[in-house]
Design an enzyme around this catalytic site. Sequence first.
Site, PDB file in Angstrom:
ATOM      1  N   HIS A 199      26.919  93.230  35.577  1.00  0.00           N
ATOM      2  CA  HIS A 199      25.881  93.275  36.098  1.00  0.00           C
ATOM      3  C   HIS A 199      24.468  93.559  34.775  1.00  0.00           C
ATOM      4  CE1 HIS A 199      28.304  95.833  31.799  1.00  0.00           C
ATOM      5  NE2 HIS A 199      26.293  95.577  31.659  1.00  0.00           N
ATOM      6  N   ARG A 306      30.497  90.385  52.240  1.00  0.00           N
ATOM      7  CA  ARG A 306      32.724  90.572  51.165  1.00  0.00           C
ATOM      8  C   ARG A 306      32.979  91.780  50.965  1.00  0.00           C
ATOM      9  NH1 ARG A 306      28.417  87.412  47.758  1.00  0.00           N
ATOM     10  NH2 ARG A 306      29.089  85.353  48.099  1.00  0.00           N
ATOM     11  N   ARG A 346      33.262  89.977  56.516  1.00  0.00           N
ATOM     12  CA  ARG A 346      34.283  88.891  56.213  1.00  0.00           C
ATOM     13  C   ARG A 346      36.014  89.970  55.358  1.00  0.00           C
ATOM     14  NH1 ARG A 346      33.773  84.462  50.945  1.00  0.00           N
ATOM     15  NH2 ARG A 346      33.983  86.637  49.704  1.00  0.00           N
ATOM     16  N   GLU A 444      36.441  76.398  54.108  1.00  0.00           N
ATOM     17  CA  GLU A 444      36.612  76.175  52.720  1.00  0.00           C
ATOM     18  C   GLU A 444      37.951  75.319  52.165  1.00  0.00           C
ATOM     19  OE1 GLU A 444      36.856  80.482  51.293  1.00  0.00           O
ATOM     20  OE2 GLU A 444      38.503  80.994  53.124  1.00  0.00           O
ATOM     21  N   ASN A 467      31.478  76.665  47.812  1.00  0.00           N
ATOM     22  CA  ASN A 467      31.712  76.883  46.621  1.00  0.00           C
ATOM     23  C   ASN A 467      33.314  76.619  46.605  1.00  0.00           C
ATOM     24  OD1 ASN A 467      29.433  78.133  45.923  1.00  0.00           O
ATOM     25  ND2 ASN A 467      30.267  80.426  45.873  1.00  0.00           N
ATOM     26  N   ASP A 468      34.383  77.338  47.697  1.00  0.00           N
ATOM     27  CA  ASP A 468      36.081  76.786  47.746  1.00  0.00           C
ATOM     28  C   ASP A 468      36.026  75.245  48.269  1.00  0.00           C
ATOM     29  OD1 ASP A 468      36.424  79.335  45.939  1.00  0.00           O
ATOM     30  OD2 ASP A 468      37.109  80.578  48.738  1.00  0.00           O
ATOM     31  N   ARG A 478      36.906  76.608  39.557  1.00  0.00           N
ATOM     32  CA  ARG A 478      36.004  76.312  39.300  1.00  0.00           C
ATOM     33  C   ARG A 478      35.780  77.430  38.250  1.00  0.00           C
ATOM     34  NH1 ARG A 478      33.126  80.730  42.950  1.00  0.00           N
ATOM     35  NH2 ARG A 478      35.033  81.291  45.088  1.00  0.00           N
ATOM     36  N   CYS A 515      27.669  79.483  53.929  1.00  0.00           N
ATOM     37  CA  CYS A 515      27.299  81.172  52.981  1.00  0.00           C
ATOM     38  C   CYS A 515      27.946  80.979  51.623  1.00  0.00           C
ATOM     39  CB  CYS A 515      27.979  81.993  53.472  1.00  0.00           C
ATOM     40  SG  CYS A 515      30.112  81.539  53.369  1.00  0.00           S
TER      41      CYS A 515
END
Length: 584
Positions: A199, A306, A346, A444, A467-468, A478, A515
């Site tokens: 946060h 997301r 998504r 991905e 990323n994936d 990762r 993305c």
Amino acid sequence: MGAAFTLHGIPVSRGIAIGRAHLFAPAALDVRHYLVETEEVEREVKRLQDAIEAVHKELQTLWMDLPKDAPTELGAFIDVHALILSDPMISEAPLDIIRSRHYNAEWALVTQIDELSAQFDDIEDEYLRERKADIQQVAERVLKVLTGTAQQQPVTSLAQSNSAQMIVVAHDISPADMLQFRDRAFVGFVTAIGGQNSHTAIVARSLDIPAAVGMSFGATLIQQDDWLVIDGDAGVVVVNPDALVLGQYREQQADMQRLKKKLSKLKKTQAMTRDGVQIDVLANIELPEDCAAAMDAGANGVGLFRSEFLFMGRTGYGQKLPTEEEQFEQYRKAVLAMKGRPVTIRTIDVGADKPLDDTEHFARNPALGRRAIRLCLADPLLFLTQLRAILRVSAFGPVKMLIPMLAHAFEIDQTLGLIEQAKQQLRDARQKFDENIEVGAMIEIPAAALALPLFLKRLDFLSIGTNDLIQYTLAIDRVDHEVAHLYNPLHPAVLQMIAQTIKAGARAGKPVSVCGEMAGDLKHIRLLLGMGLRQFSMHPAQILAVKHEILNSDLSVLQAKTRKILTAMEPAKIAQSVRELRNL
């Protein structure tokens, strides 16, 4: 001035901050432990209940007093803390401990928090694991009330008395505590714990304040009123720099402020290359409230909502899943906030590494397990509920549906079959929706990137989740620090798959976006443009800088250079060539 030294942590919010250290101590979780007599048990229970109620009121007051220009994340985090406080795991379980074990209130609360924290430690997903801090911060607020320290203000420091700018140094900082500093002359955060999704990181980015987290020894090595420099881009804190170093950072800070001022003029500017090609710059969001920042930066729409974040932080299987109405309302907020710009939602990307229930069985290799679309196809009632909610909101504005982790043709066909089933259910219920809603796939998994005709034949668009894709291509987890150094977006295999996906989409006349993190990384923008990418989706805070990079790019030059890069195999040569693209 004390001795000079440098600390290295995790960069989470860009920029240079220079100021005096203000040490902020949390409430100690090391509380007194003692047993209460039987006749005192209910009095102890009431003491804890009163403390919880007091914190409820405190959070309500903080929320009501939020300035109009406060970032939406602050309000959202205070809401999350209020929800945590209302959760029976916090508001009732410690009361049971007092009654059954005769612990004093503080001990009972800390016992319960320790048990919950241990459950979070077992979660592999980095974002969810970092939510442990929210629970601990809520507990700290209750403990402050119990111990009578709730009204203590931060220590008045030399920095404050001299009206110098402050850098808050703490083990961790709750969003509510951040409000205490918001109206003071503080310019940065340094915390001992936290990561990219903590946060502190999220709020710091939303406030556009430099921060460095994960400074394990920062709170113990830094002294009150030490001079500090935070290099937010590098995740470095320089303690008590000499005059020469301080001067260099002041110069760098001035340069960045000039650039920031320049970028702020791009909010209403369309991202167009020097040779006149318009590029879509879209936003990745996690909550409907994030749309405000996306609109403010001039995003062309939401490229990635997301939705799994609506499913987080719920306990008990029956209570954890948001209903169709809950989901519908959240999606509708985002669609209305974007005022006619497209919103790509998504479907839930939860599963083995992001369990819906902490008590669920954990797969041995969760990243390779039953997650995302695999989980949805195994639980069609859950999936249909979300599909109906997304379809219904398509009646309020342009909405697209994005499916994660598809690899097989039968998965695509089953997904499309369930979407049709959800449509029929809505028709039967006379609910409005967009019959022609576009459905796309996340690319991905290498299998998907190498079998694109399967996807392009059946679906309307593609979105590359870098990323994936990098994780699966290079066979590394990762979030595993031991192999993190192997994570390389510029590995030739990764570049080949990204380039082929963009090219195949263009040939088929199907839009392709990126993305993942690469889309918001300035080092990679020109490379992706050269590959033919025309849609970038990223965190709203990155939009203006990416626009600036696009406005200074010339595709006619980049395309030829990129073709040459894609023939290279040596990592050092690729990295050097990509760096050179930024000088064109």
